[in-house]
Design a protein around this motif. Structure first.
Motif, short mmCIF file in Angstrom:
data_model
loop_
_atom_site.label_atom_id
_atom_site.label_comp_id
_atom_site.label_asym_id
_atom_site.label_seq_id
_atom_site.Cartn_x
_atom_site.Cartn_y
_atom_site.Cartn_z
N PHE A 140 0.85 -1.19 0.00
CA PHE A 140 0.00 0.00 0.00
C PHE A 140 0.89 1.24 0.00
O PHE A 140 2.01 1.21 0.51
N PRO A 141 0.40 2.35 -0.54
CA PRO A 141 1.20 3.58 -0.50
C PRO A 141 1.41 4.05 0.94
O PRO A 141 0.54 3.87 1.79
N PHE A 142 2.58 4.64 1.17
CA PHE A 142 2.94 5.08 2.52
C PHE A 142 1.90 6.04 3.10
O PHE A 142 1.65 6.03 4.31
N SER A 143 1.29 6.84 2.27
CA SER A 143 0.30 7.80 2.75
C SER A 143 -0.91 7.12 3.38
O SER A 143 -1.64 7.74 4.15
N SER A 144 -1.13 5.84 3.07
CA SER A 144 -2.29 5.14 3.63
C SER A 144 -2.00 4.47 4.98
O SER A 144 -2.93 4.06 5.66
N TRP A 145 -0.73 4.39 5.36
CA TRP A 145 -0.42 3.71 6.62
C TRP A 145 0.72 4.36 7.39
O TRP A 145 1.08 3.90 8.48
N GLY A 146 1.26 5.45 6.90
CA GLY A 146 2.41 6.09 7.54
C GLY A 146 2.17 6.50 8.98
O GLY A 146 3.07 6.37 9.83
N GLU A 147 0.96 6.97 9.27
CA GLU A 147 0.69 7.39 10.65
C GLU A 147 0.79 6.21 11.60
O GLU A 147 1.21 6.36 12.75
N PHE A 180 -12.75 6.78 3.83
CA PHE A 180 -12.63 7.32 2.48
C PHE A 180 -11.21 7.15 1.94
O PHE A 180 -11.00 6.66 0.84
N SER A 181 -10.21 7.54 2.75
CA SER A 181 -8.84 7.47 2.25
C SER A 181 -8.39 6.02 2.04
O SER A 181 -7.65 5.74 1.10
N SER A 182 -8.84 5.11 2.88
CA SER A 182 -8.48 3.69 2.70
C SER A 182 -9.07 3.14 1.42
O SER A 182 -8.40 2.40 0.69
N LEU A 203 -10.56 -4.97 3.89
CA LEU A 203 -10.18 -5.20 5.28
C LEU A 203 -9.72 -3.90 5.94
O LEU A 203 -10.14 -3.59 7.06
N MET A 204 -8.89 -3.14 5.24
CA MET A 204 -8.44 -1.85 5.79
C MET A 204 -9.63 -0.92 6.02
O MET A 204 -9.76 -0.32 7.07
N ALA A 205 -10.49 -0.82 5.02
CA ALA A 205 -11.66 0.04 5.14
C ALA A 205 -12.60 -0.47 6.23
O ALA A 205 -13.18 0.32 6.99
N GLY A 206 -12.73 -1.79 6.34
CA GLY A 206 -13.63 -2.38 7.33
C GLY A 206 -13.22 -2.05 8.75
O GLY A 206 -14.07 -1.81 9.61
N VAL A 207 -11.93 -2.03 9.01
CA VAL A 207 -11.44 -1.67 10.34
C VAL A 207 -11.89 -0.25 10.68
O VAL A 207 -12.36 0.02 11.79
N PHE A 208 -11.82 0.65 9.71
CA PHE A 208 -12.20 2.04 9.97
C PHE A 208 -13.71 2.21 10.02
O PHE A 208 -14.21 3.10 10.71
N VAL A 209 -14.47 1.37 9.32
CA VAL A 209 -15.93 1.41 9.42
C VAL A 209 -16.34 1.03 10.85
O VAL A 209 -17.14 1.72 11.49
#
Length: 168
Positions: free
Chosen positions: A19-26, A123-125, A133-139
């Protein structure tokens, strides 16, 4: 340790799936902060050697998780384990608020920022990773944060219960 496990799962899953760093860097920076806090807690307790051993063990675990020897299913399971961890943590907070009839010292600004941030992360995920899966965690996180935000609004003017003096 639970927070460190959740953050590590996100970092490892994101690196493994490119995944791009901007999606998980934090998550990486939060991981580094959490590791530093763990070490410092041990250091200030006078257990510096134990803290160094913790750092070494964590580094070896991270290397093992990022190695090609670790199956993608294990990494995916680690990321998926974030869902029950978020649910349990947030529902414990919500249950405590309900039991107390107020939110206590909970910061309204922090609660609303967490809620807004988790909504934005959905949205960003979806945009950056397209990974359900990434989006689901944030939902799930948004739903739980929304519950606590609703409690903050509901209990806005709730006062702590008065303690009655016992007569002797």
């Amino acid at each position: 340790m639970l927070e460190l496990m959740m953050l590590t799962g996100t970092v490892v899953y994101s690196i493994t799936t490119n995944f791009p760093f901007s999606s998980w860097g934090e998550a990486l920076f939060l991981t580094l902060q959490t590791i530093a806090i763990c070490f410092l807690v041990m250091h200030y307790r006078g257990e510096t050697v134990k803290g160094i051993a913790f750092l070494a063990c964590y580094a070896m675990l991270l290397l093992a998780l990022l190695s090609p020897l670790t199956p993608l299913a294990v990494v995916t399971l680690l990321q998926a384990s974030n869902v029950p961890a978020v649910v349990v943590g947030k529902l414990l907070q919500a249950a405590t608020n309900y039991h107390n009839g107020r939110t206590g010292q909970l910061s309204a600004i922090t609660v609303f920022m967490l809620f807004g941030g988790s909504l934005a992360r959905i949205f960003s995920s979806v945009q950056e990773t397209g990974d359900p899966l990434m989006a689901g965690v944030f939902v799930v996180s948004s739903l739980c944060n929304g519950l606590i935000a609703a409690q903050v609004l509901f209990y806005w003017n709730a006062k702590p219960p008065h303690k009655q003096k016992k007569e002797q």
